[in-house]
Design an enzyme around this catalytic site. Structure first.
Site, PDB file in Angstrom:
ATOM      1  N   HIS A 119      -1.754  -6.663   3.290  1.00 23.35           N
ATOM      2  CA  HIS A 119      -0.345  -6.631   3.648  1.00 23.35           C
ATOM      3  C   HIS A 119      -0.311  -6.704   5.181  1.00 23.35           C
ATOM      4  CE1 HIS A 119       1.135  -4.346  -0.217  1.00 23.35           C
ATOM      5  NE2 HIS A 119       0.782  -5.600  -0.457  1.00 23.35           N
ATOM      6  N   ASP A 133       3.614  -6.413  -6.495  1.00 19.63           N
ATOM      7  CA  ASP A 133       2.286  -6.028  -6.973  1.00 19.63           C
ATOM      8  C   ASP A 133       2.397  -5.317  -8.323  1.00 19.63           C
ATOM      9  OD1 ASP A 133       1.122  -7.038  -4.640  1.00 19.63           O
ATOM     10  OD2 ASP A 133       1.127  -5.077  -3.642  1.00 19.63           O
ATOM     11  N   HIS A 140      -6.276  -7.281  -1.662  1.00 24.01           N
ATOM     12  CA  HIS A 140      -5.418  -8.171  -0.893  1.00 24.01           C
ATOM     13  C   HIS A 140      -4.919  -7.426   0.337  1.00 24.01           C
ATOM     14  CE1 HIS A 140      -2.245  -6.135  -3.259  1.00 24.01           C
ATOM     15  NE2 HIS A 140      -1.382  -6.560  -2.362  1.00 24.01           N
ATOM     16  N   GLU A 152      -1.336 -13.221   3.582  1.00 28.03           N
ATOM     17  CA  GLU A 152      -2.120 -12.262   2.819  1.00 28.03           C
ATOM     18  C   GLU A 152      -3.413 -12.926   2.359  1.00 28.03           C
ATOM     19  OE1 GLU A 152      -0.099 -10.267  -0.383  1.00 28.03           O
ATOM     20  OE2 GLU A 152       1.602  -9.714   0.887  1.00 28.03           O
TER      21      GLU A 152
END
Length: 148
Positions: A94, A105, A92, A32
């Site tokens: 995934h 998260d 971010h 990530e």
């Protein structure tokens, strides 16, 4: 708890910044990637991204989690302040998951009314969520992304 209900919130993102984040997410596979958005709040529920600050993912399991190094985060915040920008959100990726906040998260969310842009690479999708806190009710609400 993530809410699929859309709020009136909007995150305005320059196409150039979105494209750089997508490229970085692809280059970062299988881990990530993460970073911070600088900008301003134009009105209630509408944030404008003016800059993005890539950060190093120092999570113990970077393939499934992200964590910005605290010293690097502080340095980013100082740069934002020096430029007269506010922290409007974070981003971010995934690499193998959906473009929605994970349970991790949600558990780590601490910035009310800030955006969390998530890039999914399988399938390719970009979504944004705004963290809301109202008493004991804490949740991510989906927000619109406006590309410029």
């Amino acid at each position: 708890m993530t809410s699929e209900r859309s709020s009136d919130a909007e995150l305005v993102v320059p196409s150039e910044i979105r494209n750089r984040i997508l490229e970085r997410a692809r280059d970062g596979v299988p881990e990530e990637i993460c970073g911070v958005f600088g900008g301003d709040f134009e009105r209630e529920g509408r944030s404008r991204v003016r800059s993005q600050y890539p950060a190093t993912n120092v999570a113990e399991t970077p393939r499934t989690r992200y964590r910005i190094d605290p010293e690097e985060q502080l340095a980013i915040f100082e740069r934002l302040e020096a430029r007269g920008e506010e922290i409007v959100g974070f981003y971010h990726s995934h690499p193998r998951g959906p473009a929605q906040p994970s349970a991790t998260d949600e558990a780590q969310a601490t910035w009310p009314d800030r955006s969390s842009l998530i890039v999914s690479l399988e399938p390719l999708e970009v979504s944004s969520w705004r963290w809301r806190e109202d008493g004991d009710d804490e949740r991510f609400e989906r927000e619109r992304i406006v590309l410029e």
